[in-house]
Design a protein around this motif. Structure first.
Motif, PDB file in Angstrom:
ATOM      1  N   UNK A  75      44.578 -15.990 -75.845  1.00  0.00           N
ATOM      2  CA  UNK A  75      44.662 -14.528 -75.880  1.00  0.00           C
ATOM      3  C   UNK A  75      44.779 -14.017 -77.304  1.00  0.00           C
ATOM      4  N   UNK A  76      44.023 -12.976 -77.611  1.00  0.00           N
ATOM      5  CA  UNK A  76      44.242 -12.289 -78.892  1.00  0.00           C
ATOM      6  C   UNK A  76      45.417 -11.329 -78.712  1.00  0.00           C
ATOM      7  N   UNK A  77      46.206 -11.145 -79.800  1.00  0.00           N
ATOM      8  CA  UNK A  77      47.323 -10.190 -79.712  1.00  0.00           C
ATOM      9  C   UNK A  77      47.584  -9.561 -81.067  1.00  0.00           C
ATOM     10  N   UNK A  78      48.474  -8.571 -81.082  1.00  0.00           N
ATOM     11  CA  UNK A  78      48.834  -7.896 -82.325  1.00  0.00           C
ATOM     12  C   UNK A  78      49.616  -8.826 -83.247  1.00  0.00           C
ATOM     13  N   UNK A  79      49.657  -8.477 -84.537  1.00  0.00           N
ATOM     14  CA  UNK A  79      50.286  -9.347 -85.547  1.00  0.00           C
ATOM     15  C   UNK A  79      51.760  -9.602 -85.259  1.00  0.00           C
ATOM     16  N   UNK A 113      49.747 -14.037 -87.246  1.00  0.00           N
ATOM     17  CA  UNK A 113      49.616 -14.716 -85.954  1.00  0.00           C
ATOM     18  C   UNK A 113      48.749 -13.839 -85.050  1.00  0.00           C
ATOM     19  N   UNK A 114      47.643 -14.323 -84.564  1.00  0.00           N
ATOM     20  CA  UNK A 114      46.653 -13.435 -83.917  1.00  0.00           C
ATOM     21  C   UNK A 114      46.195 -13.920 -82.548  1.00  0.00           C
ATOM     22  N   UNK A 115      46.283 -15.239 -82.327  1.00  0.00           N
ATOM     23  CA  UNK A 115      45.765 -15.786 -81.074  1.00  0.00           C
ATOM     24  C   UNK A 115      46.772 -16.814 -80.570  1.00  0.00           C
ATOM     25  N   UNK A 160      35.616  -7.220 -83.982  1.00  0.00           N
ATOM     26  CA  UNK A 160      36.427  -7.484 -85.178  1.00  0.00           C
ATOM     27  C   UNK A 160      36.282  -8.956 -85.558  1.00  0.00           C
ATOM     28  N   UNK A 161      36.329  -9.222 -86.867  1.00  0.00           N
ATOM     29  CA  UNK A 161      36.313 -10.634 -87.299  1.00  0.00           C
ATOM     30  C   UNK A 161      37.480 -11.426 -86.694  1.00  0.00           C
ATOM     31  N   UNK A 162      38.640 -10.763 -86.487  1.00  0.00           N
ATOM     32  CA  UNK A 162      39.811 -11.455 -85.901  1.00  0.00           C
ATOM     33  C   UNK A 162      39.455 -12.143 -84.586  1.00  0.00           C
ATOM     34  N   UNK A 163      38.583 -11.511 -83.836  1.00  0.00           N
ATOM     35  CA  UNK A 163      38.265 -12.022 -82.504  1.00  0.00           C
ATOM     36  C   UNK A 163      37.430 -13.307 -82.585  1.00  0.00           C
ATOM     37  N   UNK A 164      36.826 -13.554 -83.742  1.00  0.00           N
ATOM     38  CA  UNK A 164      36.102 -14.826 -83.894  1.00  0.00           C
ATOM     39  C   UNK A 164      37.073 -16.004 -83.787  1.00  0.00           C
ATOM     40  N   UNK A 165      38.316 -15.786 -84.240  1.00  0.00           N
ATOM     41  CA  UNK A 165      39.333 -16.837 -84.119  1.00  0.00           C
ATOM     42  C   UNK A 165      39.582 -17.176 -82.645  1.00  0.00           C
ATOM     43  N   UNK A 166      39.621 -16.148 -81.806  1.00  0.00           N
ATOM     44  CA  UNK A 166      39.823 -16.370 -80.368  1.00  0.00           C
ATOM     45  C   UNK A 166      38.680 -17.221 -79.798  1.00  0.00           C
ATOM     46  N   UNK A 167      37.459 -16.882 -80.186  1.00  0.00           N
ATOM     47  CA  UNK A 167      36.307 -17.650 -79.686  1.00  0.00           C
ATOM     48  C   UNK A 167      36.394 -19.098 -80.183  1.00  0.00           C
ATOM     49  N   UNK A 168      36.794 -19.265 -81.450  1.00  0.00           N
ATOM     50  CA  UNK A 168      36.896 -20.632 -81.992  1.00  0.00           C
ATOM     51  C   UNK A 168      37.938 -21.449 -81.229  1.00  0.00           C
ATOM     52  N   UNK A 169      39.109 -20.852 -80.957  1.00  0.00           N
ATOM     53  CA  UNK A 169      40.145 -21.580 -80.216  1.00  0.00           C
ATOM     54  C   UNK A 169      39.658 -21.886 -78.799  1.00  0.00           C
ATOM     55  N   UNK A 170      38.962 -20.929 -78.208  1.00  0.00           N
ATOM     56  CA  UNK A 170      38.441 -21.118 -76.848  1.00  0.00           C
ATOM     57  C   UNK A 170      37.444 -22.279 -76.827  1.00  0.00           C
ATOM     58  N   UNK A 171      36.587 -22.334 -77.838  1.00  0.00           N
ATOM     59  CA  UNK A 171      35.578 -23.403 -77.862  1.00  0.00           C
ATOM     60  C   UNK A 171      36.235 -24.776 -78.044  1.00  0.00           C
ATOM     61  N   UNK A 172      37.287 -24.829 -78.864  1.00  0.00           N
ATOM     62  CA  UNK A 172      38.000 -26.105 -79.032  1.00  0.00           C
ATOM     63  C   UNK A 172      38.579 -26.539 -77.681  1.00  0.00           C
ATOM     64  N   UNK A 173      39.109 -25.578 -76.924  1.00  0.00           N
ATOM     65  CA  UNK A 173      39.793 -25.925 -75.674  1.00  0.00           C
ATOM     66  C   UNK A 173      38.842 -26.506 -74.622  1.00  0.00           C
TER      67      UNK A 173
END
Ligand code: GLN
Length: 280
Positions: free
Chosen positions: A236-240, A268-270, A91-104
Motif C-alpha cells: 500500500x502507498x501511504x502518506x509520509x 516512508x511511502x509504501x 506520481x513518481x512515488x507510486x513507481x515504488x509501490x509498483x516495484x515492491x509489488x513486482x518483487x512480491x
C-alpha cells in the motif's frame, strides 16, 4: 502578452509568462509534433486555429491547471498514460509501490493480482506490462475513472479486468489473490495541500477519505486477509507520516514480514506484508 495575430513558434515559445519547457510542451501538443520539431521550425507561423488553441491552453496553465491535464497524458514506469480531471495525476512515488509489488510476485507463476481504486489504471497496467503472465483485476468506485483505465489498457495493449465498485465490493464471493495493491485516498481533509498546486484540480475523492486519512487502510487491510492466498502479499502507498498506523493495521490483521520502503525523497511511502492463513 501575446495577441491574437499571426505568430511564429519562436514568438509563442516561453514568452508569455510560462517557462520555456511548459510553453514548448503546449506548443508541441497543439501542433501535434515532437518538441524537437519546434527547434528546427521556430519560424513556423501558427494557423489561427493553432494559435487560439495554444492561447487557450497557455491561459489555463497560467490559471494553475496541471500540465498533465492540459496535455491529457503523463508518463509512468516508462509508459504513456491518458489522464484527465477524473483521475489522479501519476506520481513518481507510486513507481515504488509498483516495484515492491513486482518483487512480491517475482517467484510466482501466473499470479492473480488485484489493484483497489485503480484510477487511471497505472498500477494495474504497469504490473500487467511487466508480468504478461499475471491475471490482473482492478476496481474503482468511479465509472469515469474506469473508462480512462480501460482506455489506457487498450492503448498499451494490455488485458486487465476492470470492475466498478468500492474496494472489494465487486467480489461478493472470493476469488483469492497472490497480491493486493492500492494507492487509496490518504490525505487528511484539513491538509492545506488540498488547496494548493495541482491537487486543487484533482478529484477530491481520490485524494482524501474526508475522515482522518486512514479509513481506507482499515477497510482494505482487514478485508484483504480473507482475499489472499496463503503467502499472498499486500502493498500500500501511504502518506509520509502514516507508516506507523498502516503497519499497526497490518499487524492487527495478522500480516507478517511487514516492511516499509522509502521514496526517493527518503519518506516512508509504501508498506506491506505477507499473509499466511495459519498465522491467525
Ligand atoms: N501522493 C498524493 C499526494 O500527496 C496523494 C495520493 C493519494 O491520496 N493517494 O499528492
Amino acid at each position: 502578452m501575446l495577441s491574437d495575430q499571426a505568430l511564429t513558434v519562436k514568438a509563442c515559445w516561453g514568452r508569455n509568462g510560462l517557462s520555456r519547457l511548459e510553453s514548448g510542451l503546449l506548443l508541441a501538443h497543439v501542433l501535434g509534433k515532437p518538441r524537437e520539431w519546434l527547434l528546427a521550425h521556430d519560424d513556423h507561423v501558427l494557423s489561427s486555429a493553432e494559435l487560439s488553441a495554444f492561447l487557450a491552453l497557455d491561459n489555463r496553465r497560467r490559471q494553475g491547471e496541471p500540465m498533465a491535464y492540459l496535455l491529457g497524458q503523463r508518463e509512468f514506469m516508462s509508459h504513456c498514460f491518458t489522464v484527465g480531471p477524473d483521475v489522479l495525476i501519476p506520481r513518481p512515488d507510486t513507481e515504488l509501490l509498483v516495484e515492491m509489488a513486482l518483487v512480491s510476485i517475482a517467484h510466482k507463476a501466473a499470479p492473480a493480482v488485484l489493484d483497489l481504486g485503480t484510477g487511471s489504471g497505472i498500477i494495474a497496467i504497469s504490473i500487467a506490462k511487466a508480468r504478461p503472465d499475471a491475471q490482473v483485476t482492478a476496481t474503482d468506485c468511479s465509472a469515469r475513472a474506469l473508462a480512462i483505465a480501460r482506455t489506457n489498457a487498450k492503448r498499451l495493449n494490455i488485458s486487465v479486468q476492470m470492475l466498478l465498485g468500492k474496494w472489494f465490493d465487486p467480489f461478493p464471493t472470493s476469488p483469492l489473490f497472490d497480491l493486493i495493491v492500492s494507492n487509496p485516498p490518504y490525505i487528511h481533509p484539513q491538509d492545506p495541500h488540498l488547496d494548493q498546486g495541482d491537487l486543487r484540480f484533482e478529484p477530491r475523492v481520490a485524494l482524501t477519505d474526508e475522515q482522518d486519512g486512514l479509513s481506507a487502510y482499515q477497510s482494505i487491510i482487514f478485508e484483504a486477509a480473507s482475499r489472499l492466498k496463503p503467502g499472498g502479499e499486500i502493498w500500500l502507498e501511504h502518506g509520509f507520516d502514516q507508516a506507523q498506523a498502516v503497519v499497526q493495521y497490518l499487524t492487527q490483521a495478522g500480516f507478517t514480514q511487514i516492511k516499509t520502503s522509502q521514496d526517493l525523497a527518503g519518506h516512508p511511502r509504501v508498506s506491506g506484508g505477507s499473509y499466511n492463513s495459519c498465522n491467525s
